[in-house]
Motif scaffolding. Structure first.
Motif, mmCIF file in Angstrom:
data_model
loop_
_atom_site.group_PDB
_atom_site.id
_atom_site.type_symbol
_atom_site.label_atom_id
_atom_site.label_comp_id
_atom_site.label_asym_id
_atom_site.label_seq_id
_atom_site.Cartn_x
_atom_site.Cartn_y
_atom_site.Cartn_z
ATOM 1 N N LYS A 118 85.545 37.012 -1.406
ATOM 2 C CA LYS A 118 86.416 35.984 -2.005
ATOM 3 C C LYS A 118 85.797 34.591 -1.887
ATOM 4 C CE LYS A 118 89.840 38.727 -3.056
ATOM 5 N NZ LYS A 118 90.221 38.992 -4.430
ATOM 6 N N ASN A 119 85.465 34.189 -0.653
ATOM 7 C CA ASN A 119 84.835 32.878 -0.467
ATOM 8 C C ASN A 119 83.590 32.991 0.417
ATOM 9 O OD1 ASN A 119 86.492 33.335 1.863
ATOM 10 N ND2 ASN A 119 86.417 31.153 2.336
ATOM 11 N N GLY A 120 83.134 34.206 0.614
ATOM 12 C CA GLY A 120 81.937 34.441 1.402
ATOM 13 C C GLY A 120 81.945 35.828 1.991
ATOM 14 N N TYR A 121 81.241 35.972 3.122
ATOM 15 C CA TYR A 121 81.114 37.281 3.742
ATOM 16 C C TYR A 121 81.046 37.160 5.260
ATOM 17 C CZ TYR A 121 80.017 38.934 -0.922
ATOM 18 O OH TYR A 121 80.075 39.219 -2.251
ATOM 19 N N ILE A 122 81.612 38.148 5.923
ATOM 20 C CA ILE A 122 81.495 38.324 7.368
ATOM 21 C C ILE A 122 80.577 39.530 7.578
ATOM 22 C CG2 ILE A 122 82.707 38.849 9.516
ATOM 23 C CD1 ILE A 122 83.597 36.189 8.361
ATOM 24 N N VAL A 123 79.537 39.336 8.397
ATOM 25 C CA VAL A 123 78.580 40.417 8.639
ATOM 26 C C VAL A 123 78.452 40.659 10.143
ATOM 27 C CG1 VAL A 123 77.279 39.863 6.549
ATOM 28 C CG2 VAL A 123 76.571 38.876 8.725
ATOM 29 N N PRO A 124 77.999 41.839 10.534
ATOM 30 C CA PRO A 124 77.722 42.073 11.958
ATOM 31 C C PRO A 124 76.564 41.182 12.417
ATOM 32 C CG PRO A 124 77.825 44.154 10.750
ATOM 33 C CD PRO A 124 77.808 43.050 9.732
ATOM 34 N N VAL A 125 76.616 40.755 13.672
ATOM 35 C CA VAL A 125 75.551 39.923 14.235
ATOM 36 C C VAL A 125 74.204 40.636 14.078
ATOM 37 C CG1 VAL A 125 74.607 38.932 16.355
ATOM 38 C CG2 VAL A 125 77.053 38.771 15.893
ATOM 39 N N GLY A 126 73.225 39.895 13.599
ATOM 40 C CA GLY A 126 71.866 40.415 13.505
ATOM 41 C C GLY A 126 71.565 41.249 12.285
ATOM 42 N N ASP A 127 72.529 41.442 11.391
ATOM 43 C CA ASP A 127 72.298 42.269 10.209
ATOM 44 C C ASP A 127 71.596 41.446 9.124
ATOM 45 O OD1 ASP A 127 72.355 43.963 7.979
ATOM 46 O OD2 ASP A 127 74.254 44.862 8.593
ATOM 47 N N THR A 128 70.301 41.326 9.272
ATOM 48 C CA THR A 128 69.520 40.504 8.343
ATOM 49 C C THR A 128 69.561 41.048 6.918
ATOM 50 O OG1 THR A 128 67.493 41.697 8.934
ATOM 51 C CG2 THR A 128 67.968 39.661 10.147
ATOM 52 N N ARG A 129 69.614 42.352 6.783
ATOM 53 C CA ARG A 129 69.642 42.967 5.445
ATOM 54 C C ARG A 129 70.893 42.551 4.680
ATOM 55 N NH1 ARG A 129 71.545 47.576 3.207
ATOM 56 N NH2 ARG A 129 72.467 48.208 5.183
ATOM 57 N N GLN A 130 72.050 42.605 5.359
ATOM 58 C CA GLN A 130 73.296 42.202 4.690
ATOM 59 C C GLN A 130 73.301 40.715 4.351
ATOM 60 O OE1 GLN A 130 77.350 43.238 5.594
ATOM 61 N NE2 GLN A 130 76.653 44.968 6.834
ATOM 62 N N ILE A 131 72.851 39.893 5.291
ATOM 63 C CA ILE A 131 72.831 38.453 5.035
ATOM 64 C C ILE A 131 71.957 38.151 3.819
ATOM 65 C CG2 ILE A 131 72.185 36.176 5.917
ATOM 66 C CD1 ILE A 131 72.825 37.290 8.765
ATOM 67 N N ALA A 132 70.754 38.702 3.799
ATOM 68 C CA ALA A 132 69.843 38.461 2.676
ATOM 69 C C ALA A 132 70.447 38.953 1.361
ATOM 70 C CB ALA A 132 68.499 39.139 2.930
ATOM 71 N N GLY A 133 71.066 40.129 1.386
ATOM 72 C CA GLY A 133 71.695 40.665 0.173
ATOM 73 C C GLY A 133 72.809 39.777 -0.338
ATOM 74 N N HIS A 134 73.630 39.276 0.571
ATOM 75 C CA HIS A 134 74.728 38.388 0.166
ATOM 76 C C HIS A 134 74.198 37.060 -0.366
ATOM 77 C CE1 HIS A 134 77.673 41.210 1.414
ATOM 78 N NE2 HIS A 134 77.525 41.014 2.718
ATOM 79 N N ILE A 135 73.156 36.528 0.244
ATOM 80 C CA ILE A 135 72.557 35.286 -0.258
ATOM 81 C C ILE A 135 72.040 35.504 -1.675
ATOM 82 C CG2 ILE A 135 70.609 33.689 -0.019
ATOM 83 C CD1 ILE A 135 70.984 33.937 3.049
ATOM 84 N N ARG A 136 71.313 36.596 -1.881
ATOM 85 C CA ARG A 136 70.783 36.888 -3.223
ATOM 86 C C ARG A 136 71.908 37.081 -4.239
ATOM 87 N NH1 ARG A 136 66.685 39.537 -0.251
ATOM 88 N NH2 ARG A 136 67.804 41.509 -0.230
ATOM 89 N N ASP A 137 72.979 37.781 -3.836
ATOM 90 C CA ASP A 137 74.105 38.006 -4.754
ATOM 91 C C ASP A 137 74.778 36.696 -5.138
ATOM 92 O OD1 ASP A 137 73.703 40.734 -4.770
ATOM 93 O OD2 ASP A 137 75.325 41.176 -3.357
ATOM 94 N N ILE A 138 75.053 35.857 -4.154
ATOM 95 C CA ILE A 138 75.745 34.596 -4.439
ATOM 96 C C ILE A 138 74.868 33.680 -5.287
ATOM 97 C CG2 ILE A 138 76.669 32.473 -3.423
ATOM 98 C CD1 ILE A 138 77.551 34.258 -0.990
ATOM 99 N N LEU A 139 73.631 33.497 -4.869
ATOM 100 C CA LEU A 139 72.760 32.562 -5.577
ATOM 101 C C LEU A 139 72.268 33.101 -6.917
ATOM 102 C CD1 LEU A 139 70.665 31.024 -2.668
ATOM 103 C CD2 LEU A 139 72.790 30.194 -3.696
ATOM 104 N N GLY A 140 72.272 34.408 -7.058
ATOM 105 C CA GLY A 140 71.815 35.021 -8.313
ATOM 106 C C GLY A 140 72.889 35.133 -9.372
ATOM 107 N N HIS A 141 74.118 34.819 -9.027
ATOM 108 C CA HIS A 141 75.232 34.940 -9.965
ATOM 109 C C HIS A 141 76.068 33.663 -9.929
ATOM 110 C CE1 HIS A 141 74.131 39.129 -9.014
ATOM 111 N NE2 HIS A 141 74.352 39.305 -10.299
#
Length: 171
Positions: A118-141
């Motif tokens: 909705k306004n971002g994402y909550i990820v488990p600590v240290g989950d670099t894959r999820q953070i990177a994926g969410h950054i790409r999704d937000i900035l790519g759309h």
């Protein structure tokens, strides 16, 4: 110099997880600048930047209120990969500037103010894959980024000093 900007604000201490965000940056295109604002980068962070060839990661010393505001205004999203935060006031600040927020399940402000998708994402600590994926999704759309920005502004509106004073006065 980059086309998009991710922002992190806070001290250069282990708890804030800037090393995690730098690992994420290694998996992002160089057109995505990551700006870490809040003090002198330690030798550990300078070494990691060099080791991972992170030319698109930038460190900014402690800023005045106006200086920090300029970074928030320039950013496209906010990331706080904290290992633990009792609240994390920078989440409130980022949302006040209409930024989508990515933070961890160890940030109380994130748990209270951020709703996944909705306004971002909550990820488990240290989950670099999820953070990177969410950054790409937000900035790519741009449409997703815009909708999340609007939702951040909507959600943070009740958190004014006046409203919080009223809440505490009635407790």
């Amino acid at each position: 110099p980059e086309q998009k900007m991710g922002l992190g604000v806070g001290q250069f201490i282990y708890r804030k997880g800037w090393d995690i965000l730098m690992q994420v940056a290694a998996d992002l295109p160089e057109q995505v600048g990551i700006y870490l604002v809040g003090g002198k980068a330690t030798q550990e962070y300078l070494y990691l930047k060099k080791k991972l060839h992170l030319e698109h990661v930038h460190f900014a010393d402690f800023q005045t209120k106006e200086g920090t505001a300029a970074y928030y205004k320039a950013a496209d999203l906010f990331v706080l990969p904290t290992r633990e935060d009792i609240w994390g006031l920078v989440i409130n600040e980022a949302m006040g500037y209409g930024l989508p927020v990515i933070t961890t399940d160890q940030c109380v402000a994130g748990l209270a103010l951020v709703e996944n998708g909705k306004n971002g994402y909550i990820v488990p600590v240290g989950d670099t894959r999820q953070i990177a994926g969410h950054i790409r999704d937000i900035l790519g759309h741009p449409e997703i980024q815009s909708a999340m920005s609007e939702e951040s502004l909507r959600r943070i509106q009740p958190y004014t000093i006046e409203n919080m004073t009223k809440v505490h006065a009635h407790v």
